[in-house]
Design a protein around this motif. Structure first.
Motif, PDB file in Angstrom:
ATOM      1  N   GLN A 189      50.994  19.350  42.014  1.00  0.00           N
ATOM      2  CA  GLN A 189      50.780  20.587  42.787  1.00  0.00           C
ATOM      3  C   GLN A 189      51.728  21.664  42.302  1.00  0.00           C
ATOM      4  OE1 GLN A 189      50.933  19.232  47.054  1.00  0.00           O
ATOM      5  NE2 GLN A 189      49.209  20.686  47.187  1.00  0.00           N
ATOM      6  N   ALA A 190      51.201  22.888  42.214  1.00  0.00           N
ATOM      7  CA  ALA A 190      52.030  24.001  41.757  1.00  0.00           C
ATOM      8  C   ALA A 190      51.767  25.239  42.596  1.00  0.00           C
ATOM      9  CB  ALA A 190      51.733  24.300  40.286  1.00  0.00           C
ATOM     10  N   ILE A 191      52.809  26.079  42.675  1.00  0.00           N
ATOM     11  CA  ILE A 191      52.666  27.411  43.261  1.00  0.00           C
ATOM     12  C   ILE A 191      53.270  28.398  42.272  1.00  0.00           C
ATOM     13  CG2 ILE A 191      53.349  28.972  45.112  1.00  0.00           C
ATOM     14  CD1 ILE A 191      53.459  26.516  46.979  1.00  0.00           C
ATOM     15  N   SER A 192      52.468  29.373  41.843  1.00  0.00           N
ATOM     16  CA  SER A 192      52.987  30.460  40.999  1.00  0.00           C
ATOM     17  C   SER A 192      53.292  31.641  41.907  1.00  0.00           C
ATOM     18  CB  SER A 192      51.958  30.857  39.926  1.00  0.00           C
ATOM     19  OG  SER A 192      51.878  29.833  38.935  1.00  0.00           O
ATOM     20  N   LEU A 193      54.557  32.034  41.930  1.00  0.00           N
ATOM     21  CA  LEU A 193      54.977  33.140  42.796  1.00  0.00           C
ATOM     22  C   LEU A 193      54.963  34.429  41.986  1.00  0.00           C
ATOM     23  CD1 LEU A 193      57.892  31.369  44.701  1.00  0.00           C
ATOM     24  CD2 LEU A 193      55.588  31.880  45.557  1.00  0.00           C
ATOM     25  N   ARG A 194      54.150  35.372  42.420  1.00  0.00           N
ATOM     26  CA  ARG A 194      53.991  36.646  41.704  1.00  0.00           C
ATOM     27  C   ARG A 194      54.917  37.679  42.348  1.00  0.00           C
ATOM     28  NH1 ARG A 194      47.310  36.554  41.183  1.00  0.00           N
ATOM     29  NH2 ARG A 194      47.217  35.107  39.380  1.00  0.00           N
ATOM     30  N   TYR A 195      56.063  37.890  41.642  1.00  0.00           N
ATOM     31  CA  TYR A 195      57.093  38.789  42.177  1.00  0.00           C
ATOM     32  C   TYR A 195      56.667  40.240  42.002  1.00  0.00           C
ATOM     33  CZ  TYR A 195      60.000  34.737  40.730  1.00  0.00           C
ATOM     34  OH  TYR A 195      60.522  33.495  40.495  1.00  0.00           O
ATOM     35  N   PHE A 196      56.917  41.062  42.985  1.00  0.00           N
ATOM     36  CA  PHE A 196      56.784  42.495  42.768  1.00  0.00           C
ATOM     37  C   PHE A 196      58.102  42.987  42.180  1.00  0.00           C
ATOM     38  CE2 PHE A 196      52.500  43.806  43.906  1.00  0.00           C
ATOM     39  CZ  PHE A 196      51.990  42.548  44.149  1.00  0.00           C
ATOM     40  N   ASN A 197      58.874  43.809  42.841  1.00  0.00           N
ATOM     41  CA  ASN A 197      60.082  44.285  42.154  1.00  0.00           C
ATOM     42  C   ASN A 197      61.367  43.781  42.803  1.00  0.00           C
ATOM     43  OD1 ASN A 197      57.836  46.072  41.247  1.00  0.00           O
ATOM     44  ND2 ASN A 197      59.486  47.028  40.059  1.00  0.00           N
ATOM     45  N   PRO A 198      61.927  42.683  42.320  1.00  0.00           N
ATOM     46  CA  PRO A 198      63.147  42.122  42.930  1.00  0.00           C
ATOM     47  C   PRO A 198      64.346  43.021  42.649  1.00  0.00           C
ATOM     48  CG  PRO A 198      62.049  40.539  41.467  1.00  0.00           C
ATOM     49  CD  PRO A 198      61.450  41.863  41.200  1.00  0.00           C
ATOM     50  N   VAL A 199      65.131  43.337  43.672  1.00  0.00           N
ATOM     51  CA  VAL A 199      66.308  44.200  43.522  1.00  0.00           C
ATOM     52  C   VAL A 199      67.379  43.764  44.514  1.00  0.00           C
ATOM     53  CG1 VAL A 199      64.994  46.235  42.761  1.00  0.00           C
ATOM     54  CG2 VAL A 199      65.451  45.870  45.212  1.00  0.00           C
ATOM     55  N   GLY A 200      68.558  44.360  44.407  1.00  0.00           N
ATOM     56  CA  GLY A 200      69.627  44.047  45.341  1.00  0.00           C
ATOM     57  C   GLY A 200      70.485  42.905  44.843  1.00  0.00           C
ATOM     58  N   ALA A 201      71.329  42.398  45.728  1.00  0.00           N
ATOM     59  CA  ALA A 201      72.309  41.367  45.370  1.00  0.00           C
ATOM     60  C   ALA A 201      72.694  40.612  46.638  1.00  0.00           C
ATOM     61  CB  ALA A 201      73.549  42.003  44.748  1.00  0.00           C
ATOM     62  N   HIS A 202      73.319  39.453  46.440  1.00  0.00           N
ATOM     63  CA  HIS A 202      73.813  38.708  47.605  1.00  0.00           C
ATOM     64  C   HIS A 202      74.856  39.561  48.333  1.00  0.00           C
ATOM     65  CE1 HIS A 202      76.047  35.608  49.837  1.00  0.00           C
ATOM     66  NE2 HIS A 202      74.853  35.032  49.912  1.00  0.00           N
ATOM     67  N   SER A 203      74.866  39.519  49.652  1.00  0.00           N
ATOM     68  CA  SER A 203      75.749  40.405  50.440  1.00  0.00           C
ATOM     69  C   SER A 203      77.229  40.171  50.119  1.00  0.00           C
ATOM     70  CB  SER A 203      75.501  40.185  51.941  1.00  0.00           C
ATOM     71  OG  SER A 203      75.721  38.824  52.261  1.00  0.00           O
ATOM     72  N   SER A 204      77.568  38.997  49.571  1.00  0.00           N
ATOM     73  CA  SER A 204      78.978  38.748  49.214  1.00  0.00           C
ATOM     74  C   SER A 204      79.424  39.634  48.051  1.00  0.00           C
ATOM     75  CB  SER A 204      79.145  37.276  48.808  1.00  0.00           C
ATOM     76  OG  SER A 204      78.397  37.034  47.603  1.00  0.00           O
ATOM     77  N   GLY A 205      78.474  40.115  47.259  1.00  0.00           N
ATOM     78  CA  GLY A 205      78.819  40.888  46.061  1.00  0.00           C
ATOM     79  C   GLY A 205      79.257  39.999  44.904  1.00  0.00           C
ATOM     80  N   LEU A 206      79.170  38.683  45.111  1.00  0.00           N
ATOM     81  CA  LEU A 206      79.639  37.752  44.054  1.00  0.00           C
ATOM     82  C   LEU A 206      78.604  37.540  42.957  1.00  0.00           C
ATOM     83  CD1 LEU A 206      81.456  35.047  46.233  1.00  0.00           C
ATOM     84  CD2 LEU A 206      82.514  36.565  44.542  1.00  0.00           C
ATOM     85  N   ILE A 207      77.336  37.638  43.320  1.00  0.00           N
ATOM     86  CA  ILE A 207      76.267  37.510  42.311  1.00  0.00           C
ATOM     87  C   ILE A 207      75.299  38.672  42.495  1.00  0.00           C
ATOM     88  CG2 ILE A 207      76.402  35.007  41.968  1.00  0.00           C
ATOM     89  CD1 ILE A 207      74.105  34.639  43.921  1.00  0.00           C
ATOM     90  N   GLY A 208      74.708  39.069  41.369  1.00  0.00           N
ATOM     91  CA  GLY A 208      73.763  40.184  41.391  1.00  0.00           C
ATOM     92  C   GLY A 208      73.153  40.318  40.018  1.00  0.00           C
ATOM     93  N   GLU A 209      72.570  41.498  39.747  1.00  0.00           N
ATOM     94  CA  GLU A 209      71.879  41.702  38.479  1.00  0.00           C
ATOM     95  C   GLU A 209      72.802  42.365  37.473  1.00  0.00           C
ATOM     96  OE1 GLU A 209      68.362  44.107  38.762  1.00  0.00           O
ATOM     97  OE2 GLU A 209      67.551  43.336  36.866  1.00  0.00           O
ATOM     98  N   CYS A 210      72.970  41.720  36.327  1.00  0.00           N
ATOM     99  CA  CYS A 210      73.877  42.232  35.296  1.00  0.00           C
ATOM    100  C   CYS A 210      73.148  42.341  33.974  1.00  0.00           C
ATOM    101  CB  CYS A 210      75.024  41.263  35.117  1.00  0.00           C
ATOM    102  SG  CYS A 210      76.513  41.780  35.904  1.00  0.00           S
TER     103      CYS A 210
END
Ligand code: WQD
Length: 377
Positions: free
Chosen positions: A173-194
């Protein structure tokens, strides 16, 4: 049911946020990553966010099917989340063969390893790019697909490969997740988009302009059929997206009566925002006007992209919680921390040894075993 989950590309932007949410939900996670487009520091921060959790790292390449099969067997993996792959639209146009080779070879390798190891649950990282320039807005999963660039075509091809694999393997069984536009970061600020080098996407570019790393934001066109002429997108907070993955894999692992071999499901909010709306929201988050200039359209851009997220709600009882203000605030909070680190010349001390994927590490005795905090030194 709590599972043992393999996240390929689990050190990446989406993979790391999803790993955190999987751990918080009580699952065990093995991260497989070759760090071609991610950093070890980000992996080292995961336990700082998720606390004492069962997370281990194997450094290696998903295109090595024997390695993947070995990880699946040794860790008795219940489900795979396949994030690893290249994702820059412009790069895919410039070098399509690189994308066809890396993304499709990687997916075939993971599927072959799953077949050989008897692992039958897959979540695939797909994209709304498969809809091309949709006629139907908001866009449902039943909309026609027509990728408009090699990156999007690799996603479509891999969805088809998964279709055929699910039919051929009993119980798969599979699920393909079709992302629209992922943005933002974890509220801790420790991980995000670089992003490495010049950001392709709007949010990281705005964040770097706000941080003074870029002079101003180039707005790609203001003559679209939208409320203010600038492009409109369905931005979704990365933590909402990550929790959508947890809901999807728990749906697969549950004894649900849903036996569909392969579902495609949108992950979006159903709420669109234009480039100028994002710029104004980001300026409110950082407390000053982010500089911008309006220029010509970017080739290949569509005017509007907007999800109909109702299937995810119906299947997984999942819906996004965070609004545009929160997306901007968290993205800016992460960017500031990154800037502070750069200005202080500080690099996050390597909280873990470099890891070389070999069988000795798979039993978790190597410091790569992040399962206990003692392994972090
Ligand atoms: C958003 C809007 C631009 C940059 C891409 C991929 C998609 C997914 C998300 C992986 C558009 C405008 C952008 C800039 C701008 N990735 N813009 N100035 O193109 O919707 O989607 O990333 O799955 O597959 O196609 O995202 O952030 O690049 O653009 O004006 O410097 O911002 O024209 O209207 P996009 P984006």
């Amino acid at each position: 049911m709590k599972g043992r989950i393999l996240t390929t590309g689990g050190a990446g932007y989406i993979g790391s946020h999803t790993t955190v949410e999987l751990l918080k939900a009580g699952h065990s996670v093995i991260i497989l990553d070759n760090f071609e487009n991610s950093d070890r520091d980000r992996v080292a921060r995961i336990p700082l966010i998720a606390g004492a959790a069962d997370v281990r790292l194997v450094e290696g390449d998903v295109r090595d099917a024997h390695l993947v099969a070995d990880v699946l067997k040794r860790h008795e993996i219940d489900a795979v989340m396949h994030f690893a792959g290249k994702k820059a639209v412009s790069e895919s146009v410039a070098d399509p063969l690189l994308y066809y080779h890396d993304n499709i070879t990687g997916a075939v390798s993971v599927l072959s390893a799953m077949r050989d190891a008897g692992c039958k649950k897959l979540i695939f990282s797909s994209s709304a790019t498969v809809y091309g320039d949709p006629d139907m807005l908001p866009t449902r999963e039943t909309a026609p697909t027509s990728a408009s660039n090699p990156y999007g075509r690799t996603k479509l091809i891999i969805e088809d490969i998964i279709d055929d694999t699910a039919v051929s393997l009993n119980g798969f069984q599979a699920i393909s997740l079709r992302y629209f536009n992922p943005v933002g970061a974890h509220s801790s600020g420790l991980i995000g988009e670089c992003p490495r080098g010049l950001p392709n996407n709007l949010f990281p570019y705005i964040a770097q302009a706000a941080a003074g790393v870029r002079d101003y934001v180039h707005i790609h066109g203001n003559d679209y059929e939208t409320s203010d002429g600038t492009g409109s997108r369905d931005y979704i907070h990365i933590v909402d997206l990550a929790r959508g993955h947890v809901a999807a894999v728990e749906h697969l692992l549950s004894t649900s009566t849903d036996h569909a071999p392969h579902r495609k499901v949108n992950l979006g909010t159903g709420q669109g925002h234009t480039v100028l709306e994002v710029l104004h929201a980001f300026s409110r988050a950082c407390g000053f006007q982010v500089p911008y200039r309006i220029g010509p359209r970017r080739p290949g851009d569509v005017a509007t992209s907007l999800a109909d997220p109702s299937l995810a709600l119906a299947l997984f009882d999942w819906k996004p919680q965070f609004d545009l203000e929160k997306m901007c605030w968290d993205h800016w909070n992460f960017q500031k921390r990154e800037l502070d680190k750069l200005n202080s010349g500080m690099r996050m001390p390597h909280l873990m040894h470099d890891v070389v994927a070999d069988h000795a590490t798979l039993n978790g005795t190597h410091p790569s075993a992040l399962g206990n905090r003692d392994a972090l030194n």
